[in-house]
Design an enzyme around this catalytic site. Structure first.
Site, PDB file in Angstrom:
ATOM      1  N   ASN A  66       8.166  -1.590   1.034  1.00 32.59           N
ATOM      2  CA  ASN A  66       8.412  -1.810  -0.391  1.00 32.59           C
ATOM      3  C   ASN A  66       8.949  -0.490  -0.932  1.00 32.59           C
ATOM      4  OD1 ASN A  66       8.219  -1.935  -3.206  1.00 32.59           O
ATOM      5  ND2 ASN A  66       6.258  -2.998  -3.213  1.00 32.59           N
TER       6      ASN A  66
ATOM      7  N   VAL B  11       4.411  -1.198   3.285  1.00 25.36           N
ATOM      8  CA  VAL B  11       4.128   0.199   2.979  1.00 25.36           C
ATOM      9  C   VAL B  11       5.091   0.621   1.878  1.00 25.36           C
ATOM     10  CG1 VAL B  11       4.076   2.566   3.835  1.00 25.36           C
ATOM     11  CG2 VAL B  11       3.313   0.691   5.308  1.00 25.36           C
ATOM     12  N   LYS B  12       4.554   1.171   0.788  1.00 25.66           N
ATOM     13  CA  LYS B  12       5.387   1.565  -0.353  1.00 25.66           C
ATOM     14  C   LYS B  12       5.852   3.005  -0.186  1.00 25.66           C
ATOM     15  CE  LYS B  12       4.176   0.238  -4.588  1.00 25.66           C
ATOM     16  NZ  LYS B  12       3.302  -0.037  -5.768  1.00 25.66           N
ATOM     17  N   ILE B  13       7.168   3.185  -0.253  1.00 24.83           N
ATOM     18  CA  ILE B  13       7.780   4.512  -0.187  1.00 24.83           C
ATOM     19  C   ILE B  13       8.646   4.696  -1.426  1.00 24.83           C
ATOM     20  CG2 ILE B  13       9.409   5.999   1.061  1.00 24.83           C
ATOM     21  CD1 ILE B  13       8.545   4.684   3.641  1.00 24.83           C
TER      22      ILE B  13
ATOM     23  N   LEU C 232       0.853  -1.186   0.000  1.00 25.28           N
ATOM     24  CA  LEU C 232       0.000   0.000   0.000  1.00 25.28           C
ATOM     25  C   LEU C 232       0.889   1.236   0.000  1.00 25.28           C
ATOM     26  CD1 LEU C 232      -2.734   1.445   0.307  1.00 25.28           C
ATOM     27  CD2 LEU C 232      -2.556   1.085   2.774  1.00 25.28           C
TER      28      LEU C 232
END
Length: 371
Positions: free
Chosen positions: A162, A139-141, A108
């Site tokens: 991620n 968690v996508k950064i 996400l």
């Protein structure tokens, strides 16, 4: 079960899907792909969510409740997307447990509007981690310069990450250092390193799209021979960087303390040029310990007519470097290409987020007016 996908998994490639929607969840299609097509993870993005909200009625009841409560659009986005991601995490939870927490992951993204703000990105990552509340969340950064410290800080706090939008080898080196820094800080804080996971999403097809357009403008026979070679070469050299990092003393020390490997993830693996085989960014990037997240049409193409012939990365590094050298000799600047791609990636990332916010704001206003 497809034999091609079985072979891919046997070679150490984790198959993920790059398309999460409530329709896919409610209709059982995600569960079917997990059971029948070797899918062991899924990623989401704002564009997919915006399309899902616009095209069906699966969100109507929840949107109505949010409208009646007067929830602001930013919080409504978090609540709706977290609901879907939590649902997907639960579908993939058996995979997560059966793989000893390696796979079964759902990603996400943080609010794309804060991609250039370190503190805001960290705050968003904390909020999403708390809101979804599932151990198999990523968690996508984005791997912007500002995102690197956010990645380290989130990992240090025990948030699985991620790292997305990686295009350049130098930036990937920075991502690997940020990963080790975050895990080192987590270890110093006494955290269980085995409970923290990470992947690094290295984008593939967009590299060919950008470089091929430059080669077409050059137009010489030498330029034409290099069409379609850059993306795979770039990704293969990224895997070489991964192997170098994994062999370092710092990596080995943290691994001995329980750290899991930050796996390379091949993103943007749908083929955009019809002149190329529709399975090339899967077949040519096979190696142990990688993830390939693909659109469903690519997944089905691989299952139908893919040619999985073992490891296609090891033994290719010299050739891959020669491809990049030949491009430079023709005047195609690698540094300029990856700079353009990162800027465009962030712009697209932000535009997708704005589309989602605008779409949801319209829906909320419509629901309020009808109440």
């Amino acid at each position: 079960m497809s034999e091609n996908l079985d072979r891919l998994a046997a070679e150490g490639v984790a198959v993920w899907l790059d398309d999460l929607s409530r329709e896919r969840l409610a209709g059982g299609r995600l569960a079917d792909l997990v059971g029948e097509r070797r899918v062991v993870g899924i990623t989401s993005n704002p564009t997919i969510f915006a399309k899902a909200i616009r095209s069906g009625d699966r969100y109507d009841e929840q949107l109505g409740d949010l409208a009646r409560r007067g929830v602001r659009v930013e919080e409504a986005v978090r609540l709706l997307t977290a609901f879907d991601v939590r649902w997907a995490c639960d579908i993939l939870r058996p995979v997560f447990e059966a793989s000893d927490a390696v796979d079964g992951r759902v990603s996400l993204e943080v609010d794309p509007r804060v991609a250039r703000d370190t503190a805001a990105t960290v705050a968003e990552a904390r909020a999403l981690w708390w809101l979804v509340d599932r151990p198999n969340l990523f968690v996508k950064i984005p791997a912007t310069q500002e995102g690197l410290e956010a990645i380290s800080t989130a990992l240090a706090e025990g948030i699985s990450i991620n790292v997305t939008l990686i295009f350049s080898l130098d930036r990937y080196d920075q991502v690997l250092r940020a990963f080790l820094d975050g895990m080192g800080r987590a270890h110093a804080a006494g955290r269980d390193l085995a409970s923290i996971a990470s992947v690094a999403s290295f984008f593939v097809s967009r590299v060919d799209t950008e470089i091929d357009s430059r080669l077409d403008k050059i137009g010489t026979p030498e330029a034409q021979k290099l069409r379609g070679q850059a993306a795979v070469a770039n990704a293969r050299l990224a895997y070489q960087r991964f192997e170098r990092a994994r062999a370092s003393d710092r990596w080995r020390a943290l691994e001995a303390a329980g750290m899991r490997s930050q796996r390379p993830l091949w993103a943007s693996t749908g083929v955009k040029d019809p002149a190329y085989a529709d399975t090339r960014y899967v077949e040519e990037l096979v190696a142990p310990g990688v993830v390939n997240t693909m659109p469903e049409h690519t997944l089905r193409a691989v299952a139908d007519h893919g040619r999985i012939q073992g490891d296609t990365i090891h033994g290719t590094y010299a050739h891959a470097q020669q491809v990049l050298n030949d491009l430079e000799a023709l005047g195609v600047s690698y540094d300029d290409v990856v700079h353009v791609l990162e800027d465009e990636g962030i712009a697209t990332f932000t535009a997708s987020g704005n589309e989602l916010f605008e779409q949801l704001d319209t829906e909320l206003h419509t629901k309020r007016a009808a109440a």
